[in-house]
Design a protein around this motif. Structure first.
Motif, PDB file in Angstrom:
ATOM      1  N   ALA A  34       0.662  -1.317  -0.012  1.00 23.69           N
ATOM      2  CA  ALA A  34       0.022  -0.003   0.116  1.00 23.69           C
ATOM      3  C   ALA A  34       0.818   1.306   0.039  1.00 23.69           C
ATOM      4  O   ALA A  34       0.352   2.118  -0.754  1.00 23.69           O
ATOM      5  N   PRO A  35       1.848   1.404   0.854  1.00 21.89           N
ATOM      6  CA  PRO A  35       2.540   2.592   0.878  1.00 21.89           C
ATOM      7  C   PRO A  35       3.437   2.951  -0.672  1.00 21.89           C
ATOM      8  O   PRO A  35       3.516   4.096  -0.898  1.00 21.89           O
ATOM      9  N   LEU A  36       3.648   1.907  -1.228  1.00 17.75           N
ATOM     10  CA  LEU A  36       4.253   1.796  -2.391  1.00 17.75           C
ATOM     11  C   LEU A  36       3.261   2.471  -3.510  1.00 17.75           C
ATOM     12  O   LEU A  36       3.680   3.243  -4.087  1.00 17.75           O
ATOM     13  N   LEU A  37       2.068   1.731  -3.650  1.00 14.42           N
ATOM     14  CA  LEU A  37       1.220   2.159  -4.506  1.00 14.42           C
ATOM     15  C   LEU A  37       0.658   3.477  -4.324  1.00 14.42           C
ATOM     16  O   LEU A  37       0.416   4.345  -5.091  1.00 14.42           O
ATOM     17  N   ALA A  38       0.808   3.916  -2.944  1.00 13.95           N
ATOM     18  CA  ALA A  38      -0.133   5.337  -2.678  1.00 13.95           C
ATOM     19  C   ALA A  38       1.294   6.387  -2.930  1.00 13.95           C
ATOM     20  O   ALA A  38       0.991   7.528  -2.805  1.00 13.95           O
ATOM     21  N   GLY A  39       2.803   5.878  -3.446  1.00 13.04           N
ATOM     22  CA  GLY A  39       3.750   7.057  -3.557  1.00 13.04           C
ATOM     23  C   GLY A  39       4.202   7.410  -2.098  1.00 13.04           C
ATOM     24  O   GLY A  39       4.983   8.484  -2.232  1.00 13.04           O
ATOM     25  N   GLU A  40       3.673   6.915  -0.949  1.00 13.88           N
ATOM     26  CA  GLU A  40       4.454   7.236   0.216  1.00 13.88           C
ATOM     27  C   GLU A  40       5.761   6.641   0.503  1.00 13.88           C
ATOM     28  O   GLU A  40       6.557   6.997   1.439  1.00 13.88           O
ATOM     29  N   ALA A  41       6.153   5.433  -0.351  1.00 13.08           N
ATOM     30  CA  ALA A  41       7.753   5.005  -0.048  1.00 13.08           C
ATOM     31  C   ALA A  41       7.904   4.481  -1.450  1.00 13.08           C
ATOM     32  O   ALA A  41       7.105   4.259  -2.392  1.00 13.08           O
TER      33      ALA A  41
END
Length: 134
Positions: A21-28
């Motif tokens: 989720a953090p990757l797909l959201a651009g947060e990581a």
């Protein structure tokens, strides 16, 4: 885009919130080639075409790339990912390879794709470069 699952589609056995989720959201950003490959599988499951586009190496994007990728993602229902091997692709590497089998349904038929994918860093981030279907 589909609703967010509890368990991550990438097969990590982690929750989606603690995995892709953090990757797909651009947060990581992916720290390894395998992590990027797993997140891209989750993006296919969740039909997140922008993420797939952005994580493909710019040298591999042509004028029809986004349209073709969206068509493929939308006509297949991705069901399971099995990572077979990873070579290089660690935090300090510049290239990496990940061998996997992606299971999916298409036109009511169960299918699988066995691929050896190559990944390269571009501007410090991992990107999918290309793959050979086995």
């Amino acid at each position: 885009m589909l609703s967010q699952p509890d368990q991550c589609p990438c097969g990590s056995e982690k929750s989606y919130a603690d995995c892709c989720a953090p990757l797909l959201a651009g947060e990581a950003f992916a720290k390894t080639a395998e992590q990027l490959m797993r997140s891209r599988f989750s993006a296919y499951v969740l039909k997140q075409i922008d993420y797939l586009y952005e994580t493909t190496h710019p040298d591999k994007r042509d004028a029809d790339f986004r349209t073709e990728m969206a068509a493929w993602a939308n006509r297949a229902e991705f069901t399971k990912l099995e990572v077979l091997a990873s070579r290089q692709g660690r935090a300090l590497d510049k290239v990496g390879k990940v061998e996997f089998i992606a299971y999916y349904r298409q036109f009511g038929e169960e299918k699988q794709m066995h691929e050896l994918s190559r990944f390269r860093r571009f501007k410090g981030k991992w990107h999918y470069y290309d793959g050979a279907v086995e």
